[in-house]
Design an enzyme around this catalytic site. Structure first.
Site: not given
Ligand code: G6P
Length: 482
Positions: A165, A378
């Site tokens: 992720h 991110d």
């Protein structure tokens, strides 16, 4: 109990244990954690009678396997030491900063690595015990990078997927990791290894070539097998998304819209509301956005009547040093800016160190004229997608860092390099001043993208890739052809 055909393995269970007021009583209740992964996998868990292996979120809690709201949950207990060494230490003070381009300095400690191995073995063992013969197991995220290999060794009959992720760093950084080979070998236990961005999958393949010398031809990696043969693993991007429908649904509800108006009024109806929503994490660029906003106030380009910045910073990893330091810095900055600019009726920054339920978040998204996503690095940044999905009026402006995975898809946002404070300031002004026509010209394609590529599509495409890998396996768990 017979084994499960589908098993999810993640550091956290989809529910948190919330102890009663009287902590010592041992009583408490389970509460569904607000994370997106649950929403994504819940329908699948039900339709396949799937099991979810994970940590209940508090140290030293031993629970038996149990059912919650139709989901079969398999708790893995972590001792206080495990939490300190495996979760706070190796996962969040070694891997997290290293994989986010060393924004904070990663610490390499051998006792943390040992604990990481020990806990990964425990997760692999729990998954091996609940999975039916030939089942599909989907492992999630950086806390469990060794699980795919450990699980394959125990259960070669399984089809194993892994989704990462967070970013996977460039080789020049990854190569700092003292256990760099072991981690790659751990991940290569999976048949399909999913990443957020094409660049992450590229970095991974390069690390494989450099460190293990395996042959890669995107998206395939040729991996030596236990019996001297080879098998092929797939490593590619599957950008994650949100349950767009549920945000649209909430945004249409009268009580949420009324709440949005109430939020505006309670801030003194400034002309524009700017919003940041993040875990309180140094990767999110919260300081950069406050710096830019503070300078605009200093220079008199905006006043607190013109614009208020609402910063929701939910508490996170509060015992890790870098997070404690960040909190101090941010709170000092907020105090200074507010001290200099607040009036009796208006505030510069409304800072909220709290988490909120989804309907309150959607009300905030509806109240916000400008959404600031200024992450320094991110994996994806789902908040950007949540904002877009919530804007059923096609209004609002998304300012989006090019260092967030979402920038690959959300191309009509205002793109920024958050390190470049001058340009960030100009972009914030552009967002504040953007005419409604341009707002909707930009917002429409963003919404299309998020609605057409929701989280259900994401999980389907990952599982389709896994099913394809599975169909190439012989019944004994080895590939018929390499
Ligand atoms: C990121 C990670 C997740 C993690 C979440 C919250 O999104 O990719 O794996 O669960 O942060 O962090 P926490 O440490 O509270 O689980």
């Amino acid at each position: 109990m017979s084994g499960s055909e589908f098993v999810v393995v993640a550091n956290r269970l989809p529910v948190d244990w919330v102890p009663d007021e009287d902590e010592g009583s041992g009583e408490g209740a389970w509460r569904v954690s607000p994370g997106g992964l649950v929403t994504a996998l819940e329908p699948l868990m039900r339709s396949t009678d799937g099991a979810w292996v994970g940590w209940p979120g508090k140290a030293d809690l031993e629970f038996d396997r149990f059912e919650f709201d139709g989901m079969d949950l398999v708790p893995v207990a972590l001792s206080a030491d495990d939490v300190e060494l495996y979760y706070e230490g190796f996962s969040n003070d070694t891997i997290w900063p290293l994989y986010h381009d060393v924004i904070a300095e990663p610490r390499y400690r051998r006792v943390w690595w040992d604990a990481y191995g020990r806990v990964n073995r425990r997760f692999a063992q729990a998954a091996a015990e609940v999975a039916a013969e030939g089942a599909t197991v989907w492992v999630h995220d950086y806390q469990l990078q060794l699980v795919p290999k450990l699980l394959r060794e125990k259960r070669p009959d399984l089809t194993i997927g892994y989704f990462h992720h967070i970013p996977f760093p460039a080789y020049g950084l990854y190569s700092q990791l003292p256990w760099r080979r072991q981690v790659l070998e751990g991940l290569l236990g999976a048949d399909v290894i999913g990443f957020q961005r094409v660049a992450d999958a590229g970095n991974f393949a390069r690390a494989i070539r450099r460190l293990l010398r395996y042959e890669t031809r995107a998206p395939h990696i040729v991996v030596p097998d236990a019996d001297g043969g080879t098998r092929t693993a797939v490593a590619r991007a599957f950008p994650i998304s949100i349950a767009a429908d549920s945000y649209i649904d909430l945004a249409q509800r009268p009580h949420v819209q009324a709440r949005a108006a109430e939020i505006r009024a309670s801030l003194g109806n400034p002309s524009k509301i700017l919003l940041g929503v993040d875990r309180l994490d140094y990767t999110k660029g919260i300081r950069h956005r406050m710096k830019a906003f503070g300078e605009l106030l200093h220079e008199g380009r905006i006043t607190v009547e013109d614009a208020t910045l609402v910063q929701v910073a939910s508490p996170s990893r509060e015992r890790v040093g870098a997070y404690m330091q960040l909190r101090d810095e941010i709170e000092l900055t907020v105090g200074r800016i507010n001290g200099d600019f607040d009036t009796m009726g208006h505030t510069a920054i409304r800072y909220l160190h709290q988490g909120y339920p989804r309907d309150e978040m959607v009300a905030l998204f509806l109240a916000a004229d400008v959404m600031l996503v200024t992450a320094l690095r991110d994996g994806m940044n789902l908040v950007a997608k949540e904002y877009v999905a919530s804007r059923i009026d096609n209004r609002g402006v998304l300012v989006l860092s090019e260092f967030a995975g979402a920038a690959d898809e959300l191309t009509s946002a205002l793109r920024v390099n958050p390190h470049d404070i001058d340009t960030l300031k100009e972009t914030i002004m552009q967002a504040i001043e953007m005419p409604p026509g341009e707002q909707s010209r930009r917002m429409r394609p963003l919404r299309r993208k998020v609605i057409d590529n929701d989280v259900a599509k994401w999980s389907r495409s990952f599982l389709d890739a896994l099913a394809a890998a599975r169909s190439q396996k012989s019944p004994r768990g080895r590939r018929a052809r390499a």
